[in-house]
Motif scaffolding. Structure first.
Motif, PDB file in Angstrom:
ATOM      1  N   PHE A 130      19.403  -3.445   3.083  1.00 24.77           N
ATOM      2  CA  PHE A 130      19.192  -4.433   2.034  1.00 24.77           C
ATOM      3  C   PHE A 130      18.364  -3.794   0.925  1.00 24.77           C
ATOM      4  CE2 PHE A 130      16.840  -7.820  -0.043  1.00 24.77           C
ATOM      5  CZ  PHE A 130      17.828  -8.753  -0.280  1.00 24.77           C
ATOM      6  N   ASN A 131      18.967  -3.731  -0.276  1.00 26.58           N
ATOM      7  CA  ASN A 131      18.297  -3.105  -1.418  1.00 26.58           C
ATOM      8  C   ASN A 131      17.990  -4.146  -2.488  1.00 26.58           C
ATOM      9  OD1 ASN A 131      18.551  -0.433  -0.348  1.00 26.58           O
ATOM     10  ND2 ASN A 131      20.713  -0.456  -0.973  1.00 26.58           N
ATOM     11  N   GLY A 132      16.812  -4.062  -3.047  1.00 28.27           N
ATOM     12  CA  GLY A 132      16.404  -4.966  -4.110  1.00 28.27           C
ATOM     13  C   GLY A 132      15.630  -4.221  -5.180  1.00 28.27           C
ATOM     14  N   THR A 133      15.268  -4.947  -6.239  1.00 23.45           N
ATOM     15  CA  THR A 133      14.529  -4.363  -7.355  1.00 23.45           C
ATOM     16  C   THR A 133      13.393  -5.287  -7.748  1.00 23.45           C
ATOM     17  OG1 THR A 133      16.527  -3.292  -8.193  1.00 23.45           O
ATOM     18  CG2 THR A 133      14.692  -3.483  -9.720  1.00 23.45           C
ATOM     19  N   VAL A 134      12.246  -4.715  -8.035  1.00 17.74           N
ATOM     20  CA  VAL A 134      11.103  -5.470  -8.528  1.00 17.74           C
ATOM     21  C   VAL A 134      10.706  -4.908  -9.887  1.00 17.74           C
ATOM     22  CG1 VAL A 134       9.468  -3.980  -7.301  1.00 17.74           C
ATOM     23  CG2 VAL A 134       8.759  -6.265  -8.038  1.00 17.74           C
ATOM     24  N   VAL A 135      10.362  -5.768 -10.817  1.00 19.39           N
ATOM     25  CA  VAL A 135      10.004  -5.351 -12.174  1.00 19.39           C
ATOM     26  C   VAL A 135       8.485  -5.270 -12.270  1.00 19.39           C
ATOM     27  CG1 VAL A 135      10.168  -5.873 -14.635  1.00 19.39           C
ATOM     28  CG2 VAL A 135      12.067  -6.438 -13.114  1.00 19.39           C
ATOM     29  N   VAL A 136       7.986  -4.072 -12.485  1.00 23.63           N
ATOM     30  CA  VAL A 136       6.543  -3.831 -12.586  1.00 23.63           C
ATOM     31  C   VAL A 136       6.148  -3.897 -14.055  1.00 23.63           C
ATOM     32  CG1 VAL A 136       4.679  -2.203 -12.123  1.00 23.63           C
ATOM     33  CG2 VAL A 136       6.599  -2.409 -10.521  1.00 23.63           C
ATOM     34  N   ALA A 137       5.163  -4.726 -14.368  1.00 19.85           N
ATOM     35  CA  ALA A 137       4.768  -4.922 -15.762  1.00 19.85           C
ATOM     36  C   ALA A 137       3.730  -3.909 -16.226  1.00 19.85           C
ATOM     37  CB  ALA A 137       4.238  -6.336 -15.959  1.00 19.85           C
ATOM     38  N   ASP A 138       2.791  -3.558 -15.363  1.00 19.62           N
ATOM     39  CA  ASP A 138       1.680  -2.684 -15.757  1.00 19.62           C
ATOM     40  C   ASP A 138       1.789  -1.321 -15.087  1.00 19.62           C
ATOM     41  OD1 ASP A 138       0.557  -4.830 -17.215  1.00 19.62           O
ATOM     42  OD2 ASP A 138      -0.394  -5.592 -15.388  1.00 19.62           O
ATOM     43  N   ALA A 139       1.390  -0.305 -15.810  1.00 17.72           N
ATOM     44  CA  ALA A 139       1.395   1.046 -15.251  1.00 17.72           C
ATOM     45  C   ALA A 139       0.282   1.197 -14.219  1.00 17.72           C
ATOM     46  CB  ALA A 139       1.224   2.064 -16.371  1.00 17.72           C
ATOM     47  N   ASP A 140       0.504   2.107 -13.290  1.00 15.00           N
ATOM     48  CA  ASP A 140      -0.484   2.404 -12.243  1.00 15.00           C
ATOM     49  C   ASP A 140      -0.816   1.176 -11.406  1.00 15.00           C
ATOM     50  OD1 ASP A 140      -0.611   5.043 -13.148  1.00 15.00           O
ATOM     51  OD2 ASP A 140      -2.196   4.558 -14.585  1.00 15.00           O
ATOM     52  N   SER A 141       0.166   0.317 -11.212  1.00 11.78           N
ATOM     53  CA  SER A 141      -0.033  -0.849 -10.343  1.00 11.78           C
ATOM     54  C   SER A 141       0.569  -0.562  -8.976  1.00 11.78           C
ATOM     55  CB  SER A 141       0.596  -2.094 -10.960  1.00 11.78           C
ATOM     56  OG  SER A 141       1.989  -1.909 -11.129  1.00 11.78           O
ATOM     57  N   ARG A 142       0.165  -1.357  -7.995  1.00 14.90           N
ATOM     58  CA  ARG A 142       0.613  -1.155  -6.623  1.00 14.90           C
ATOM     59  C   ARG A 142       1.382  -2.403  -6.168  1.00 14.90           C
ATOM     60  NH1 ARG A 142      -4.525   0.467  -7.241  1.00 14.90           N
ATOM     61  NH2 ARG A 142      -5.357  -1.462  -6.353  1.00 14.90           N
ATOM     62  N   PRO A 143       2.697  -2.441  -6.373  1.00 16.34           N
ATOM     63  CA  PRO A 143       3.473  -3.635  -6.001  1.00 16.34           C
ATOM     64  C   PRO A 143       3.567  -3.816  -4.488  1.00 16.34           C
ATOM     65  CG  PRO A 143       4.924  -1.903  -6.773  1.00 16.34           C
ATOM     66  CD  PRO A 143       3.537  -1.418  -7.016  1.00 16.34           C
ATOM     67  N   VAL A 144       3.485  -5.079  -4.072  1.00 14.59           N
ATOM     68  CA  VAL A 144       3.595  -5.469  -2.669  1.00 14.59           C
ATOM     69  C   VAL A 144       4.611  -6.595  -2.580  1.00 14.59           C
ATOM     70  CG1 VAL A 144       2.398  -6.404  -0.662  1.00 14.59           C
ATOM     71  CG2 VAL A 144       1.222  -4.781  -2.170  1.00 14.59           C
ATOM     72  N   ILE A 145       5.520  -6.494  -1.594  1.00 10.46           N
ATOM     73  CA  ILE A 145       6.553  -7.522  -1.410  1.00 10.46           C
ATOM     74  C   ILE A 145       6.368  -8.164  -0.054  1.00 10.46           C
ATOM     75  CG2 ILE A 145       9.029  -7.963  -1.301  1.00 10.46           C
ATOM     76  CD1 ILE A 145       9.432  -5.494  -3.046  1.00 10.46           C
ATOM     77  N   SER A 146       6.207  -9.497  -0.058  1.00  8.10           N
ATOM     78  CA  SER A 146       6.076 -10.263   1.187  1.00  8.10           C
ATOM     79  C   SER A 146       7.400 -10.948   1.473  1.00  8.10           C
ATOM     80  CB  SER A 146       4.957 -11.299   1.065  1.00  8.10           C
ATOM     81  OG  SER A 146       3.712 -10.661   0.857  1.00  8.10           O
ATOM     82  N   SER A 193       1.701  -7.450  -7.892  1.00  5.13           N
ATOM     83  CA  SER A 193       1.135  -6.112  -8.118  1.00  5.13           C
ATOM     84  C   SER A 193      -0.382  -6.199  -8.113  1.00  5.13           C
ATOM     85  CB  SER A 193       1.626  -5.533  -9.445  1.00  5.13           C
ATOM     86  OG  SER A 193       1.188  -6.332 -10.528  1.00  5.13           O
ATOM     87  N   LYS A 194      -0.981  -5.227  -7.471  1.00  7.58           N
ATOM     88  CA  LYS A 194      -2.438  -5.150  -7.405  1.00  7.58           C
ATOM     89  C   LYS A 194      -2.923  -4.074  -8.368  1.00  7.58           C
ATOM     90  CE  LYS A 194      -2.725  -6.602  -2.548  1.00  7.58           C
ATOM     91  NZ  LYS A 194      -3.197  -6.233  -1.197  1.00  7.58           N
ATOM     92  N   THR A 195      -3.818  -4.461  -9.259  1.00  8.05           N
ATOM     93  CA  THR A 195      -4.437  -3.525 -10.185  1.00  8.05           C
ATOM     94  C   THR A 195      -5.952  -3.644 -10.059  1.00  8.05           C
ATOM     95  OG1 THR A 195      -4.426  -5.138 -11.991  1.00  8.05           O
ATOM     96  CG2 THR A 195      -2.499  -3.718 -11.793  1.00  8.05           C
ATOM     97  N   ASP A 196      -6.642  -2.860 -10.842  1.00  6.35           N
ATOM     98  CA  ASP A 196      -8.098  -2.911 -10.807  1.00  6.35           C
ATOM     99  C   ASP A 196      -8.632  -4.221 -11.358  1.00  6.35           C
ATOM    100  OD1 ASP A 196      -8.042  -0.377  -9.771  1.00  6.35           O
ATOM    101  OD2 ASP A 196      -8.271   0.612 -11.734  1.00  6.35           O
ATOM    102  N   THR A 197      -7.788  -4.930 -12.147  1.00  7.56           N
ATOM    103  CA  THR A 197      -8.240  -6.185 -12.759  1.00  7.56           C
ATOM    104  C   THR A 197      -7.802  -7.418 -11.981  1.00  7.56           C
ATOM    105  OG1 THR A 197      -6.271  -6.212 -14.165  1.00  7.56           O
ATOM    106  CG2 THR A 197      -8.251  -5.153 -15.048  1.00  7.56           C
ATOM    107  N   GLY A 198      -6.927  -7.277 -10.982  1.00  9.41           N
ATOM    108  CA  GLY A 198      -6.502  -8.433 -10.205  1.00  9.41           C
ATOM    109  C   GLY A 198      -5.084  -8.305  -9.714  1.00  9.41           C
ATOM    110  N   THR A 199      -4.464  -9.467  -9.409  1.00 11.98           N
ATOM    111  CA  THR A 199      -3.106  -9.513  -8.859  1.00 11.98           C
ATOM    112  C   THR A 199      -2.190 -10.277  -9.817  1.00 11.98           C
ATOM    113  OG1 THR A 199      -3.985  -9.487  -6.609  1.00 11.98           O
ATOM    114  CG2 THR A 199      -1.705 -10.217  -6.884  1.00 11.98           C
ATOM    115  N   THR A 200      -0.977  -9.728 -10.050  1.00 12.71           N
ATOM    116  CA  THR A 200      -0.006 -10.337 -10.965  1.00 12.71           C
ATOM    117  C   THR A 200       1.315 -10.543 -10.240  1.00 12.71           C
ATOM    118  OG1 THR A 200      -1.026  -9.163 -12.833  1.00 12.71           O
ATOM    119  CG2 THR A 200       1.162 -10.105 -13.185  1.00 12.71           C
TER     120      THR A 200
END
Length: 242
Positions: A130-146, A193-200
């Motif tokens: 199963f393949n999917g795609t997530v759109v990351v808005a900010d650079a150097d973010s750490r996306p997590v999929i639940s 996505s987890k960044t230094d400023t929070g979660t988006t």
């Protein structure tokens, strides 16, 4: 010495003839109008021309149809015929468009599409991952999929590591966090996505199979009926696969 009136006027017979002619004209126009209105349809170009010819045939010889009015009526007839031709052309274009929609819709049945959604029907026992795609808005973010099952339980968490801004592909093997193969069914995908400023919260694009297609009778958008997901507009499709 006798006085003679040099000013000649219409005789009694001429006045009666003119009166009869005017009455005949009125009766002819009334009959033509009744024939047109009795058809129960709107005034078309044939009925318009019939009224115009009847008016010209029964005009008063002493007061004929004014040239300006005659030209104006001909212009109205030309406009009416032009509108009728335009209407026929639009109807033909509409019919061709609906035929094109039907052809396009028939080619989509059974195909796999990628749509913007947070839910997908997954068969872990299938040979295909199963393949999917997530759109990351900010650079150097750490996306997590639940990944959540139909009972609302989180069965798998995918950490994609540090990613650049843009579309990021991910793959799920259909197993839970303990490595057990799950049952087929509908699963929800929540990406953040987890960044230094929070979660988006992030947008996900997931695959689905087109079971059938619904065509709009009014020329609206084609609706794709996806397996296990319901209907979605074709404008929301990102990619059409095999």
């Amino acid at each position: 010495m006798s006085v003679t009136d040099s000013i000649s006027g219409p005789t009694l017979n001429q006045v009666l003839a003119n009166s009869a002619q005017a009455k005949t004209t009125d009766n002819s126009l009334a009959a033509a109008s009744k024939a047109v209105s009795g058809s129960g349809s709107a005034l078309g170009k044939d009925a318009f021309l019939q009224l115009l010819v009847t008016q010209l045939k029964n005009q008063n010889p002493l007061d004929p149809q004014d040239n300006t009015a005659f030209v104006a009526q001909l212009a109205q007839f030309s406009s009416l015929e032009g509108i009728t031709t335009l209407n026929d052309s639009v109807n033909a274009i509409s019919g061709n468009f609906q035929s094109s929609q039907a052809l396009q819709a028939s080619s989509l049945v059974g195909r796999s599409v990628i749509v913007q959604t947070g839910e997908a029907y997954v068969d872990p026992s299938s040979d295909k991952p199963f393949n999917g795609t997530v759109v990351v808005a900010d650079a150097d973010s750490r996306p997590v999929i639940s990944i959540t099952n139909a009972d609302g339980e989180v069965v798998r968490t995918l950490e994609l590591g540090t990613q650049k801004a843009g579309s990021v592909d991910f793959t799920w093997d259909g197993k839970d966090d303990d490595g057990l193969l799950l049952d087929k069914g509908n699963y929800s995908f929540t990406a953040s996505s987890k960044t230094d400023t929070g979660t988006t919260a992030l947008t996900t694009y997931l695959p689905a199979t087109v079971n059938s297609v619904t065509l709009s009778k009014t020329g609206g958008e084609i609706m794709l009926n996806l397996a296990g997901l319901g209907s979605i507009g074709i404008s929301k499709v990102q990619t059409i696969g095999l």
